[in-house]
Write a protein that holds these residues in place. Structure first.
Motif, PDB file in Angstrom:
ATOM      1  N   HIS A  45      66.636   5.374  -6.102  1.00  0.00           N
ATOM      2  CA  HIS A  45      65.886   4.406  -6.892  1.00  0.00           C
ATOM      3  C   HIS A  45      65.661   4.921  -8.317  1.00  0.00           C
ATOM      4  O   HIS A  45      65.661   6.131  -8.561  1.00  0.00           O
ATOM      5  N   VAL A  46      65.462   4.001  -9.220  1.00  0.00           N
ATOM      6  CA  VAL A  46      65.138   4.348 -10.606  1.00  0.00           C
ATOM      7  C   VAL A  46      63.953   3.506 -11.057  1.00  0.00           C
ATOM      8  O   VAL A  46      63.702   2.421 -10.540  1.00  0.00           O
ATOM      9  N   ASP A  47      63.214   4.041 -12.038  1.00  0.00           N
ATOM     10  CA  ASP A  47      62.125   3.287 -12.641  1.00  0.00           C
ATOM     11  C   ASP A  47      62.694   2.397 -13.739  1.00  0.00           C
ATOM     12  O   ASP A  47      63.476   2.860 -14.582  1.00  0.00           O
ATOM     13  N   ARG A  48      62.285   1.143 -13.740  1.00  0.00           N
ATOM     14  CA  ARG A  48      62.762   0.208 -14.753  1.00  0.00           C
ATOM     15  C   ARG A  48      61.567  -0.484 -15.395  1.00  0.00           C
ATOM     16  O   ARG A  48      60.691  -1.002 -14.703  1.00  0.00           O
ATOM     17  N   ILE A  49      61.509  -0.484 -16.729  1.00  0.00           N
ATOM     18  CA  ILE A  49      60.477  -1.197 -17.466  1.00  0.00           C
ATOM     19  C   ILE A  49      61.116  -2.358 -18.198  1.00  0.00           C
ATOM     20  O   ILE A  49      62.050  -2.171 -18.983  1.00  0.00           O
ATOM     21  N   SER A  50      60.651  -3.554 -17.920  1.00  0.00           N
ATOM     22  CA  SER A  50      61.119  -4.760 -18.611  1.00  0.00           C
ATOM     23  C   SER A  50      60.145  -5.055 -19.743  1.00  0.00           C
ATOM     24  O   SER A  50      58.931  -5.105 -19.524  1.00  0.00           O
ATOM     25  N   ARG A  51      60.671  -5.219 -20.951  1.00  0.00           N
ATOM     26  CA  ARG A  51      59.837  -5.460 -22.125  1.00  0.00           C
ATOM     27  C   ARG A  51      60.318  -6.722 -22.831  1.00  0.00           C
ATOM     28  O   ARG A  51      61.477  -6.833 -23.209  1.00  0.00           O
ATOM     29  N   HIS A  52      59.418  -7.678 -22.999  1.00  0.00           N
ATOM     30  CA  HIS A  52      59.760  -8.951 -23.643  1.00  0.00           C
ATOM     31  C   HIS A  52      58.935  -9.107 -24.917  1.00  0.00           C
ATOM     32  O   HIS A  52      57.716  -8.945 -24.897  1.00  0.00           O
ATOM     33  N   LEU A  53      59.601  -9.408 -25.999  1.00  0.00           N
ATOM     34  CA  LEU A  53      58.945  -9.558 -27.299  1.00  0.00           C
ATOM     35  C   LEU A  53      58.815 -11.026 -27.664  1.00  0.00           C
ATOM     36  O   LEU A  53      59.764 -11.806 -27.487  1.00  0.00           O
ATOM     37  N   GLU A  54      57.651 -11.398 -28.158  1.00  0.00           N
ATOM     38  CA  GLU A  54      57.430 -12.725 -28.728  1.00  0.00           C
ATOM     39  C   GLU A  54      57.054 -12.535 -30.193  1.00  0.00           C
ATOM     40  O   GLU A  54      55.992 -12.014 -30.507  1.00  0.00           O
ATOM     41  N   LEU A  55      57.947 -12.956 -31.066  1.00  0.00           N
ATOM     42  CA  LEU A  55      57.754 -12.788 -32.506  1.00  0.00           C
ATOM     43  C   LEU A  55      57.554 -14.156 -33.136  1.00  0.00           C
ATOM     44  O   LEU A  55      58.468 -14.986 -33.153  1.00  0.00           O
ATOM     45  N   THR A  56      56.347 -14.393 -33.641  1.00  0.00           N
ATOM     46  CA  THR A  56      56.002 -15.684 -34.222  1.00  0.00           C
ATOM     47  C   THR A  56      56.073 -15.597 -35.743  1.00  0.00           C
ATOM     48  O   THR A  56      55.590 -14.635 -36.345  1.00  0.00           O
ATOM     49  N   GLY A  57      56.674 -16.612 -36.348  1.00  0.00           N
ATOM     50  CA  GLY A  57      56.790 -16.651 -37.803  1.00  0.00           C
ATOM     51  C   GLY A  57      58.176 -17.130 -38.223  1.00  0.00           C
ATOM     52  O   GLY A  57      59.136 -17.070 -37.442  1.00  0.00           O
ATOM     53  N   PRO A  58      58.327 -17.599 -39.452  1.00  0.00           N
ATOM     54  CA  PRO A  58      59.619 -18.118 -39.936  1.00  0.00           C
ATOM     55  C   PRO A  58      60.600 -17.002 -40.275  1.00  0.00           C
ATOM     56  O   PRO A  58      61.015 -16.822 -41.428  1.00  0.00           O
ATOM     57  N   LEU A  59      60.972 -16.237 -39.258  1.00  0.00           N
ATOM     58  CA  LEU A  59      61.905 -15.125 -39.447  1.00  0.00           C
ATOM     59  C   LEU A  59      63.345 -15.612 -39.377  1.00  0.00           C
ATOM     60  O   LEU A  59      63.677 -16.531 -38.610  1.00  0.00           O
ATOM     61  N   GLU A  60      64.207 -14.982 -40.134  1.00  0.00           N
ATOM     62  CA  GLU A  60      65.633 -15.273 -40.045  1.00  0.00           C
ATOM     63  C   GLU A  60      66.218 -14.572 -38.826  1.00  0.00           C
ATOM     64  O   GLU A  60      65.645 -13.609 -38.309  1.00  0.00           O
ATOM     65  N   ALA A  61      67.388 -15.052 -38.388  1.00  0.00           N
ATOM     66  CA  ALA A  61      68.019 -14.496 -37.189  1.00  0.00           C
ATOM     67  C   ALA A  61      68.291 -13.010 -37.348  1.00  0.00           C
ATOM     68  O   ALA A  61      68.091 -12.211 -36.417  1.00  0.00           O
ATOM     69  N   GLU A  62      68.727 -12.598 -38.543  1.00  0.00           N
ATOM     70  CA  GLU A  62      69.023 -11.186 -38.788  1.00  0.00           C
ATOM     71  C   GLU A  62      67.746 -10.339 -38.717  1.00  0.00           C
ATOM     72  O   GLU A  62      67.762  -9.198 -38.239  1.00  0.00           O
ATOM     73  N   GLN A  63      66.642 -10.895 -39.170  1.00  0.00           N
ATOM     74  CA  GLN A  63      65.380 -10.162 -39.131  1.00  0.00           C
ATOM     75  C   GLN A  63      64.917  -9.963 -37.690  1.00  0.00           C
ATOM     76  O   GLN A  63      64.430  -8.886 -37.311  1.00  0.00           O
ATOM     77  N   ARG A  64      65.067 -10.990 -36.881  1.00  0.00           N
ATOM     78  CA  ARG A  64      64.681 -10.878 -35.477  1.00  0.00           C
ATOM     79  C   ARG A  64      65.540  -9.832 -34.762  1.00  0.00           C
ATOM     80  O   ARG A  64      65.046  -9.040 -33.949  1.00  0.00           O
ATOM     81  N   THR A  65      66.821  -9.836 -35.059  1.00  0.00           N
ATOM     82  CA  THR A  65      67.720  -8.868 -34.435  1.00  0.00           C
ATOM     83  C   THR A  65      67.332  -7.442 -34.825  1.00  0.00           C
ATOM     84  O   THR A  65      67.324  -6.525 -33.995  1.00  0.00           O
ATOM     85  N   ARG A  66      66.989  -7.256 -36.099  1.00  0.00           N
ATOM     86  CA  ARG A  66      66.601  -5.925 -36.553  1.00  0.00           C
ATOM     87  C   ARG A  66      65.291  -5.483 -35.914  1.00  0.00           C
ATOM     88  O   ARG A  66      65.145  -4.314 -35.523  1.00  0.00           O
ATOM     89  N   LEU A  67      64.339  -6.382 -35.778  1.00  0.00           N
ATOM     90  CA  LEU A  67      63.075  -6.038 -35.138  1.00  0.00           C
ATOM     91  C   LEU A  67      63.279  -5.665 -33.670  1.00  0.00           C
ATOM     92  O   LEU A  67      62.586  -4.789 -33.129  1.00  0.00           O
TER      93      LEU A  67
END
Length: 407
Positions: free
Chosen positions: A361-383
């Protein structure tokens, strides 16, 4: 002499609720909340006498009027059993913010049903006591049964209870009929004491048996032999308080049991100290001037605080959010709000596509980000990329050496 403070706090529906905080002579050993009976109020004989008697045993007790009752604002007709639960949660939040989180809930009659239902919303509670409580909130229908045809036909009816007129609406009946009380009792996650009089002619003693049978251990039953439903005799109320306090002392984490830091041994910056907080598994965590409680969830622990893995996820989530905020602010990007949701699982290595390990077995951490604001696609990818650069993330995924020494 013990002090009694008049208090007002905001209830679950936003109404101002009237309350009294009964305090012992010295520092409280622990805090409790008392929920009164159906249509009674915080100043009923049982609520007042038991709350005051508990102060003789070092407990501080908050008793309050539910929405639309006593001196509290709001419309009782618009409130229901669900509103009682919300008011109890609000009372606990008030205590937590102003004094100390309640560890004990006490409920009389329908208030007993309410504390059983509210326990799951107040994680610091370690013990629950009911006095003359119905096993099902729908039991109160027998008090208004004669008006049910009118309520069903007209949507509401005026019912006289305890010498006062109350407007009972159809929604109230629907509310109490929809409660899953047996499941709540079975999964209470706290020690339970059921107190009931065999002579109770308002809520029969069979209700006590049903509550007791539905609950898991630790649980206790105390017969209030000879008492009436409202505990109008002072001796009955004082007896109930004395037995209740002695029983609860086995489960409450008191100030005396919480280890205090040694004189001159302040926790230096960057250091965290963990010590048992009394009871079974609760731990007191001190980091600088901040402290919190860590515990195991029921049934292993008493769920008085987050468990160690919750804190691990919290550390990663907080570090991720702070790192993203610093980066976005430095870049001048329009990032308005960040939310990070995390989950820890143990999975089979063969089911983990991103893992090098193939066995066990392995430990797995699932992390989901919610980024609110008028961000461009490239900015979201970089974040998204920056999230993996937070210091805690690097600690968890890099080589970490833990040295343990015995002091």
């Amino acid at each position: 002499m013990p002090a009694s403070q008049k208090i007002t706090f905001t209830g679950g529906a936003g109404e101002a609720l009237a309350a009294r905080l009964e305090l012992p002579d010295g520092p409280p050993k622990a805090y409790a909340v008392f929920a009164h009976c159906f249509t009674c109020g915080k100043d009923s004989v049982a609520a007042a006498r038991i709350s005051r008697a508990l102060t003789d045993h070092g407990l501080a007790v908050l008793r309050f009027d539910f929405t639309g009752l006593g001196q509290s604002d709001g419309d009782f007709g618009n409130a229901g059993f669900g509103a009682n639960i919300e008011d109890l949660v609000a009372a606990a939040e008030y205590l937590r913010a102003e004094h100390g989180a309640p560890q004990l809930l006490i409920g009389h009659s329908l208030g007993g049903a309410a504390v059983l239902a509210a326990r799951h919303r107040i994680p610091q509670v370690r013990a629950v006591a009911t006095i003359g409580a119905p096993a099902d909130p729908a039991h109160v229908e027998h008090l208004i049964g004669h008006a049910r045809p009118e309520i069903e036909r007209e949507g509401q009816a005026t019912v006289r209870l305890g010498g006062r007129d109350f407007c009972i609406r159809r929604g109230f009946l629907q509310d109490i009929s929809a409660q899953r009380q047996a499941a709540r009792i079975g999964d209470l996650g706290a020690a339970l004491m059921v107190m009931h009089s065999p002579q109770d002619d308002v809520v029969g003693v069979d209700n006590a048996r049903m509550i007791f049978d539905a609950a898991r251990h630790p649980k206790s039953f105390v017969s209030l032999d000879g008492a009436d439903h409202l505990l109008t005799r002072r001796a009955d109320a004082e007896y109930a308080a004395a037995v209740l306090a002695a029983w609860a002392s086995r489960y409450l984490v008191t100030a005396e049991e919480t280890p205090a830091p040694e004189a001159g041994a302040a926790v230096p910056e960057g250091t965290v100290r963990v010590a048992e907080a009394g009871g079974h598994y609760p731990q007191t965590v001190t980091a600088g001037t901040h402290s919190l409680v860590v515990d195991e969830p029921a049934p292993l622990g008493t769920d008085t605080g987050p468990n160690p893995y919750d804190l691990l996820l919290a550390a990663l989530g907080a570090c991720t959010s702070i790192t993203l905020r610093m980066y976005a602010d430095r870049k001048g990007w329009p990032l308005e709000q960040i939310a990070v949701t995390l989950r820890h699982d143990r999975v089979h290595a063969k089911d983990c596509e991103d893992c090098d390990t193939t066995q066990g077995h392995v430990d797995r951490i699932s992390r989901h980000l919610e980024l609110t604001g008028p961000l461009e696609a490239e900015q979201r990818t970089r974040l998204l990329e920056i999230a993996d650069m937070c210091p805690v993330h690097r600690t968890l995924t890099g080589e970490t050496v833990i040295r343990t020494e015995l002091l």
